[in-house]
Design a protein around this motif. Structure first.
Motif, mmCIF file in Angstrom:
data_model
loop_
_atom_site.group_PDB
_atom_site.id
_atom_site.type_symbol
_atom_site.label_atom_id
_atom_site.label_comp_id
_atom_site.label_asym_id
_atom_site.label_seq_id
_atom_site.Cartn_x
_atom_site.Cartn_y
_atom_site.Cartn_z
ATOM 1 N N MET A 20 -1.441 12.104 -1.466
ATOM 2 C CA MET A 20 -0.938 13.457 -1.685
ATOM 3 C C MET A 20 -0.701 14.147 -0.347
ATOM 4 O O MET A 20 0.296 14.863 -0.168
ATOM 5 C CB MET A 20 -1.937 14.257 -2.532
ATOM 6 N N GLN A 21 -1.597 13.937 0.604
ATOM 7 C CA GLN A 21 -1.418 14.508 1.936
ATOM 8 C C GLN A 21 -0.162 13.963 2.601
ATOM 9 O O GLN A 21 0.592 14.706 3.254
ATOM 10 C CB GLN A 21 -2.643 14.214 2.807
ATOM 11 N N GLN A 22 0.093 12.673 2.417
ATOM 12 C CA GLN A 22 1.309 12.078 2.970
ATOM 13 C C GLN A 22 2.560 12.666 2.310
ATOM 14 O O GLN A 22 3.553 12.946 2.983
ATOM 15 C CB GLN A 22 1.281 10.559 2.781
ATOM 16 N N PHE A 23 2.511 12.858 1.001
ATOM 17 C CA PHE A 23 3.644 13.466 0.308
ATOM 18 C C PHE A 23 3.909 14.866 0.856
ATOM 19 O O PHE A 23 5.059 15.257 1.065
ATOM 20 C CB PHE A 23 3.379 13.536 -1.200
ATOM 21 N N LYS A 24 2.857 15.630 1.097
ATOM 22 C CA LYS A 24 3.019 16.988 1.635
ATOM 23 C C LYS A 24 3.656 16.945 3.017
ATOM 24 O O LYS A 24 4.572 17.721 3.318
ATOM 25 C CB LYS A 24 1.662 17.687 1.700
ATOM 26 N N VAL A 38 7.755 15.510 0.123
ATOM 27 C CA VAL A 38 8.095 14.892 -1.152
ATOM 28 C C VAL A 38 7.525 15.770 -2.271
ATOM 29 O O VAL A 38 6.343 16.123 -2.228
ATOM 30 C CB VAL A 38 7.495 13.474 -1.258
ATOM 31 N N PRO A 39 8.316 16.139 -3.264
ATOM 32 C CA PRO A 39 7.778 16.924 -4.383
ATOM 33 C C PRO A 39 6.654 16.151 -5.065
ATOM 34 O O PRO A 39 6.867 15.053 -5.575
ATOM 35 C CB PRO A 39 8.982 17.095 -5.314
ATOM 36 N N ALA A 40 5.471 16.704 -5.063
ATOM 37 C CA ALA A 40 4.323 15.992 -5.626
ATOM 38 C C ALA A 40 3.240 16.975 -6.037
ATOM 39 O O ALA A 40 3.123 18.068 -5.473
ATOM 40 C CB ALA A 40 3.767 14.992 -4.606
ATOM 41 N N GLU A 41 2.445 16.558 -7.019
ATOM 42 C CA GLU A 41 1.309 17.348 -7.474
ATOM 43 C C GLU A 41 0.141 16.412 -7.745
ATOM 44 O O GLU A 41 0.340 15.261 -8.137
ATOM 45 C CB GLU A 41 1.649 18.126 -8.754
ATOM 46 N N SER A 44 0.860 -1.188 0.000
ATOM 47 C CA SER A 44 0.000 0.000 0.000
ATOM 48 C C SER A 44 0.892 1.232 0.000
ATOM 49 O O SER A 44 1.445 1.601 1.042
ATOM 50 C CB SER A 44 -0.914 0.014 1.227
ATOM 51 N N PRO A 45 1.079 1.891 -1.148
ATOM 52 C CA PRO A 45 1.970 3.058 -1.202
ATOM 53 C C PRO A 45 1.634 4.131 -0.172
ATOM 54 O O PRO A 45 2.538 4.807 0.334
ATOM 55 C CB PRO A 45 1.765 3.573 -2.632
ATOM 56 N N LEU A 46 0.358 4.275 0.161
ATOM 57 C CA LEU A 46 -0.057 5.263 1.149
ATOM 58 C C LEU A 46 0.706 5.121 2.453
ATOM 59 O O LEU A 46 1.018 6.110 3.129
ATOM 60 C CB LEU A 46 -1.562 5.120 1.414
ATOM 61 N N LEU A 47 1.012 3.881 2.820
ATOM 62 C CA LEU A 47 1.660 3.596 4.113
ATOM 63 C C LEU A 47 3.178 3.561 4.011
ATOM 64 O O LEU A 47 3.853 3.314 5.010
ATOM 65 C CB LEU A 47 1.150 2.245 4.638
ATOM 66 N N GLN A 48 3.721 3.804 2.835
ATOM 67 C CA GLN A 48 5.154 3.649 2.616
ATOM 68 C C GLN A 48 5.870 4.975 2.319
ATOM 69 O O GLN A 48 7.071 4.983 2.031
ATOM 70 C CB GLN A 48 5.406 2.678 1.454
ATOM 71 N N VAL A 49 5.167 6.089 2.407
ATOM 72 C CA VAL A 49 5.747 7.383 2.040
ATOM 73 C C VAL A 49 6.817 7.812 3.037
ATOM 74 O O VAL A 49 6.600 7.811 4.242
ATOM 75 C CB VAL A 49 4.657 8.463 1.934
ATOM 76 N N THR A 50 7.989 8.166 2.513
ATOM 77 C CA THR A 50 9.098 8.682 3.314
ATOM 78 C C THR A 50 9.713 9.872 2.570
ATOM 79 O O THR A 50 9.515 10.035 1.369
ATOM 80 C CB THR A 50 10.173 7.597 3.547
ATOM 81 N N PRO A 51 10.483 10.709 3.271
ATOM 82 C CA PRO A 51 10.999 11.939 2.649
ATOM 83 C C PRO A 51 11.879 11.734 1.421
ATOM 84 O O PRO A 51 12.029 12.654 0.616
ATOM 85 C CB PRO A 51 11.799 12.588 3.791
ATOM 86 N N HIS A 85 -8.081 8.034 -2.925
ATOM 87 C CA HIS A 85 -6.814 7.306 -2.928
ATOM 88 C C HIS A 85 -5.658 8.247 -3.276
ATOM 89 O O HIS A 85 -4.587 8.185 -2.653
ATOM 90 C CB HIS A 85 -6.879 6.142 -3.925
ATOM 91 N N SER A 86 -5.867 9.109 -4.260
ATOM 92 C CA SER A 86 -4.823 10.069 -4.620
ATOM 93 C C SER A 86 -4.742 11.205 -3.615
ATOM 94 O O SER A 86 -3.652 11.672 -3.267
ATOM 95 C CB SER A 86 -5.077 10.625 -6.025
ATOM 96 N N GLU A 87 -5.888 11.658 -3.130
ATOM 97 C CA GLU A 87 -5.894 12.760 -2.165
ATOM 98 C C GLU A 87 -5.180 12.366 -0.877
ATOM 99 O O GLU A 87 -4.412 13.158 -0.306
ATOM 100 C CB GLU A 87 -7.336 13.168 -1.856
#
Length: 273
Positions: free
Chosen positions: A226-230, A234-237, A194-201, A221-223
């Protein structure tokens, strides 16, 4: 795409079909290479995956799909993985990791910088792209297989309407579990995939594109990722396509495709990390 444009594209693009990047169960894992007339030195791996099914298509039939990237000088790798229903997500992920490692090992042969590789896909292909962007490793230096010695890290990611949290999907009561056999794996492993749970800087810069009327993979799922990236810087759009459902067509597809090209131009062209 008009017939004349297709013929012109075929003349300008060199296609290397069915490159074998591994084997499993006595079968070959393959990808096609599309080399533009004027390459910019960066490569984009396209994940051929819908519902984690990976189907073969005549390479010439993919030219119109890849034309915006090819016109911008990107070399495109059309990656096929071990397909559902035979193979489940953990095995599929192992395949796409290997494809990155293989291309990195042979990057010089394809005229690409091994540190300027991006990955792109839609739906299940978007999920696999995000897995690569959030859970890469440096390879195994002591592995006997030279491919496995390579890193599977990518420098940029683009994902259309990706599933980012599989925890609910892998429950036997979920309609997704019944519809998509690739989800029928040990649910204790759902967090790992689950990529949502794997976000790191240190994750790869990521572009998410999602329709706000998507009923198959809700835009949440994207929203949520995206919050985790913020939060992790992490640079993300996130590009929201209004009134679009699962699968873009017409002007929506053109807009999404152009956004992908611009994202990879920003994060892959002229960069060597």
């Amino acid at each position: 795409m008009p017939a004349q444009s297709v013929a012109q594209a075929e003349e300008e693009v060199k296609i290397i079909p069915d490159v074998v990047y591994g084997h499993k169960f006595g079968m070959a894992l393959t990808f096609d290479v599309f080399q533009p007339e004027k390459p910019n030195g960066a490569g984009v791996l396209f994940m051929v995956s819908g519902g984690w099914y990976s189907r073969w298509t005549e390479p010439q039939n993919m030219l119109s799909w890849f034309k915006p990237l090819l016109d911008s000088g990107f070399t495109v790798f059309c990656i096929r993985h071990g397909s559902s229903p035979k193979f489940k997500i953990p095995e599929v992920v192992e395949d796409v990791r290997r494809s990155v490692r293989f291309i990195r090992l042979h990057a010089k042969e394809y005229g690409v910088d091994p540190n300027r590789l991006g990955v792109w896909g839609g739906s299940a292909g978007g999920h696999l792209s995000l897995i690569l962007g959030t859970t890469s490793d440096q390879g195994e230096p002591d592995a006997k297989d030279k491919v496995l010695q390579q890193s599977d890290r990518v420098a940029a990611v683009a994902a259309y309407y990706p599933p980012t949290d599989l925890r609910e999907f892998v429950e036997e009561t979920s309609p997704y579990y019944q519809r998509f056999p690739a989800l029928q794996f040990d649910k204790e492993l759902a967090d790992d995939f689950s990529p949502l749970l794997q976000v790191t800087p240190d994750d790869s810069p990521t572009l998410l594109i999602h329709g706000d009327q998507d009923k198959l993979v809700p835009i949440s799922h994207s929203e949520n990722i995206m919050q985790q990236f913020k939060e992790k810087n992490v640079p993300a759009e996130l590009l929201v396509i209004e009134k679009a459902a699962h699968g873009f067509k017409g002007d929506d597809q053109t807009r999404a495709s152009q956004a992908v090209v611009e994202w990879f131009q920003k994060h892959l062209q002229g960069q060597s990390k």
